[in-house]
Design a protein around this motif. Sequence first.
Motif, PDB file in Angstrom:
ATOM      1  N   SER A  30       0.884  -1.155   0.000  1.00  0.00           N
ATOM      2  CA  SER A  30       0.000   0.000   0.000  1.00  0.00           C
ATOM      3  C   SER A  30       0.920   1.202   0.000  1.00  0.00           C
ATOM      4  O   SER A  30       2.128   1.045   0.173  1.00  0.00           O
ATOM      5  CB  SER A  30      -0.919  -0.015   1.227  1.00  0.00           C
ATOM      6  N   PRO A  31       0.413   2.409  -0.166  1.00  0.00           N
ATOM      7  CA  PRO A  31       1.321   3.551  -0.171  1.00  0.00           C
ATOM      8  C   PRO A  31       2.141   3.693   1.114  1.00  0.00           C
ATOM      9  O   PRO A  31       3.245   4.193   1.083  1.00  0.00           O
ATOM     10  CB  PRO A  31       0.391   4.748  -0.358  1.00  0.00           C
ATOM     11  N   LYS A  34       4.536  -1.968   3.461  1.00  0.00           N
ATOM     12  CA  LYS A  34       5.113  -2.955   2.565  1.00  0.00           C
ATOM     13  C   LYS A  34       5.812  -4.006   3.418  1.00  0.00           C
ATOM     14  O   LYS A  34       6.817  -3.724   4.061  1.00  0.00           O
ATOM     15  CB  LYS A  34       6.109  -2.280   1.629  1.00  0.00           C
ATOM     16  N   PRO A  70       6.208  -0.469 -11.622  1.00  0.00           N
ATOM     17  CA  PRO A  70       6.073   0.641 -10.668  1.00  0.00           C
ATOM     18  C   PRO A  70       4.854   0.504  -9.749  1.00  0.00           C
ATOM     19  O   PRO A  70       3.818  -0.024 -10.130  1.00  0.00           O
ATOM     20  CB  PRO A  70       5.933   1.868 -11.566  1.00  0.00           C
ATOM     21  N   PHE A  71       5.040   0.963  -8.560  1.00  0.00           N
ATOM     22  CA  PHE A  71       3.961   1.103  -7.586  1.00  0.00           C
ATOM     23  C   PHE A  71       4.059   2.531  -7.083  1.00  0.00           C
ATOM     24  O   PHE A  71       4.771   2.819  -6.131  1.00  0.00           O
ATOM     25  CB  PHE A  71       4.141   0.097  -6.440  1.00  0.00           C
ATOM     26  N   GLY A  72       3.439   3.432  -7.773  1.00  0.00           N
ATOM     27  CA  GLY A  72       3.565   4.844  -7.448  1.00  0.00           C
ATOM     28  C   GLY A  72       4.740   5.448  -8.178  1.00  0.00           C
ATOM     29  O   GLY A  72       5.409   4.802  -8.981  1.00  0.00           O
ATOM     30  N   PRO A  73       5.023   6.707  -7.913  1.00  0.00           N
ATOM     31  CA  PRO A  73       6.121   7.393  -8.604  1.00  0.00           C
ATOM     32  C   PRO A  73       7.487   6.908  -8.107  1.00  0.00           C
ATOM     33  O   PRO A  73       7.628   6.478  -6.971  1.00  0.00           O
ATOM     34  CB  PRO A  73       5.901   8.859  -8.231  1.00  0.00           C
ATOM     35  N   TYR A  74       8.473   6.963  -9.018  1.00  0.00           N
ATOM     36  CA  TYR A  74       9.836   6.613  -8.615  1.00  0.00           C
ATOM     37  C   TYR A  74      10.427   7.763  -7.822  1.00  0.00           C
ATOM     38  O   TYR A  74      10.290   8.930  -8.183  1.00  0.00           O
ATOM     39  CB  TYR A  74      10.714   6.324  -9.835  1.00  0.00           C
ATOM     40  N   VAL A 138       8.195   8.747   2.116  1.00  0.00           N
ATOM     41  CA  VAL A 138       6.762   8.491   1.927  1.00  0.00           C
ATOM     42  C   VAL A 138       5.959   9.749   2.219  1.00  0.00           C
ATOM     43  O   VAL A 138       5.047  10.108   1.467  1.00  0.00           O
ATOM     44  CB  VAL A 138       6.284   7.321   2.822  1.00  0.00           C
ATOM     45  N   LEU A 141       6.209  12.146  -0.676  1.00  0.00           N
ATOM     46  CA  LEU A 141       5.479  11.750  -1.877  1.00  0.00           C
ATOM     47  C   LEU A 141       3.970  11.814  -1.705  1.00  0.00           C
ATOM     48  O   LEU A 141       3.254  12.179  -2.626  1.00  0.00           O
ATOM     49  CB  LEU A 141       5.871  10.324  -2.279  1.00  0.00           C
ATOM     50  N   TYR A 142       3.497  11.395  -0.560  1.00  0.00           N
ATOM     51  CA  TYR A 142       2.053  11.333  -0.303  1.00  0.00           C
ATOM     52  C   TYR A 142       1.748  12.289   0.831  1.00  0.00           C
ATOM     53  O   TYR A 142       1.772  11.905   1.993  1.00  0.00           O
ATOM     54  CB  TYR A 142       1.629   9.910   0.069  1.00  0.00           C
TER      55      TYR A 142
END
Length: 188
Positions: A30-31, A34, A70-74, A138, A141-142
Motif C-alpha cells: 500500500s502507499p 510494505k 512501478p507502484f507509485g512514482p519513482y 513516503v 510523496l504522499y
Amino acid sequence: MNKNQTVRLITFTALLVALGVVLDRLSMLSPALKVGFGFVPVVVAAVLYGPLVSALVYGLSDLVAALVLPFGPYFPGFTLCAALMGAVYGIFLHKKNEETTFPLETGIKWKKITFWKNILPPTVINSLIGLFINTIWVSMLYDSKTYWGFFVTRVFQYAVLIPLNLVLIPVLIGLCDKLSKLTFGGSR
C-alpha cells in the motif's frame, strides 16, 4: 579474482537482483505499508560477498522494480536507502559465520548467534533506515498525512519485519554455508 570468478559473481548477483525484484513485488503493498521477503537475496549477497555487492543487489533490485513494475512514482531516496540497507547487512553479516565448540568439549559444532550479527542489523535497518528515513520519503510523496501520521501507520510494518528478519537471517546464513561450498561461494 580471476575471470571465471568474476563471471560467476556477476551472474549470481544478477540472479539475486532478479529474485529481489520478484520478491519485492510479491510483498503486501500500500502507499504506506510494505511487508515482504525482498531482503532475502540481499542477506545472501551480504553473507557471501560483503557490503558492496549487497548494497548493489538491494539498490538495483529497488531501481529495477520501481522502473519495470512501478507502484507509485519513482523516488531516488528509496533506492539510496535500499543500497544503504544492503551495505549495513554486508557490514554485519560478511565473514561472521564462525563455529564454536559446545562447552564440555562434546565435539558438537554450534553456530554462534551473536548480538552484532543477528539482532543488530535487522534492528538498525528496519527501525533507523526503514522506519525513520523511508517514512520521510513516503511523507514527501504522499502529503495526505504528516510525517508522524505515516510514522504511526508504518510501525506495524516494521514490527512484523524485525522478527521476520531475526528468524530468517540464521536460516539464510546456513543456506549460504551450503552455497559457499558450491561454485557460488564468495570470499567466505
